[in-house]
Scaffold this active site. Structure first.
Site, PDB file in Angstrom:
ATOM      1  N   CYS A 250       1.012  -1.221   0.118  1.00  0.00           N
ATOM      2  CA  CYS A 250       0.044   0.112   0.091  1.00  0.00           C
ATOM      3  C   CYS A 250       0.976   1.238  -0.176  1.00  0.00           C
ATOM      4  CB  CYS A 250      -0.978   0.073   1.188  1.00  0.00           C
ATOM      5  SG  CYS A 250      -2.077  -1.490   1.078  1.00  0.00           S
ATOM      6  N   ASP A 251       2.007   1.391   0.786  1.00  0.00           N
ATOM      7  CA  ASP A 251       2.887   2.326   0.913  1.00  0.00           C
ATOM      8  C   ASP A 251       3.475   2.798  -0.545  1.00  0.00           C
ATOM      9  OD1 ASP A 251       5.043   3.745   2.982  1.00  0.00           O
ATOM     10  OD2 ASP A 251       6.037   3.113   1.184  1.00  0.00           O
TER      11      ASP A 251
END
EC number: 1.11.1.24
Length: 163
Positions: free
Chosen positions: A57-58
């Site tokens: 997600c980062d």
């Protein structure tokens, strides 16, 4: 059929398709103010992640942040069920300035409107949507496995081609 870490999940809501009017939704900005589909004008890339604090997600958020800086008139909205306070803290620590993080934690309005609310986990399934300035959906990608990466090139190409 969708999975999260190889386990079957149930997605709640109605999935959207290219060509349809983008459904409205209400999520929260980092200051707890309400945000809807129409808060931001022009072309929008909606990057949906299960949790901003995880590796994939980062990376997804950083990649869209980098790419958005090169496209005039495009706003990147990253939506997750993380609390607005956690999103604000992540953004401050990451130093990203071309992406807006929004929280769907309150009532899963976005998750249900776009068919990405994971019933078993109360998270959002990884996906990407591109909405043009007339609020038409011009790109959709639902990931069969929520821990896999999205097709950045296809989403960026759709945003560049949108009007």
């Amino acid at each position: 059929m969708a999975t999260f870490k190889g386990n079957d999940i149930t997605l709640l809501g109605t999935q959207v398709e290219v060509g349809q009017q983008a459904p409205d939704f209400e999520v929260l900005a980092n200051d707890l103010s309400p945000v809807s589909r129409d808060t931001y004008e022009g072309i929008r890339i909606i990057s949906v992640v299960p949790s901003i604090d995880t590796g994939v997600c980062d990376a997804q958020t950083r990649k869209f942040n980098e790419e958005a800086a090169q496209i005039d008139g495009v706003t990147v909205l990253t939506i997750s069920n993380d609390l607005p306070f956690a999103q604000r803290r992540w953004c401050a620590a990451s130093g990203l300035d071309n992406v807006v993080t929004l929280s769907d934690h309150r009532d899963l309005s976005f998750g249900h409107s776009y068919g990405v609310a994971i019933e078993e986990l109360r998270l959002l399934a990884r996906s990407v949507f591109v909405i043009d300035s007339a609020n038409q959906v011009v790109y959709v990608e639902y990931m069969p496995e929520s821990t896999d990466e999205v097709n950045f090139d296809a989403a960026i190409a759709a945003a560049k081609a949108a009007k």
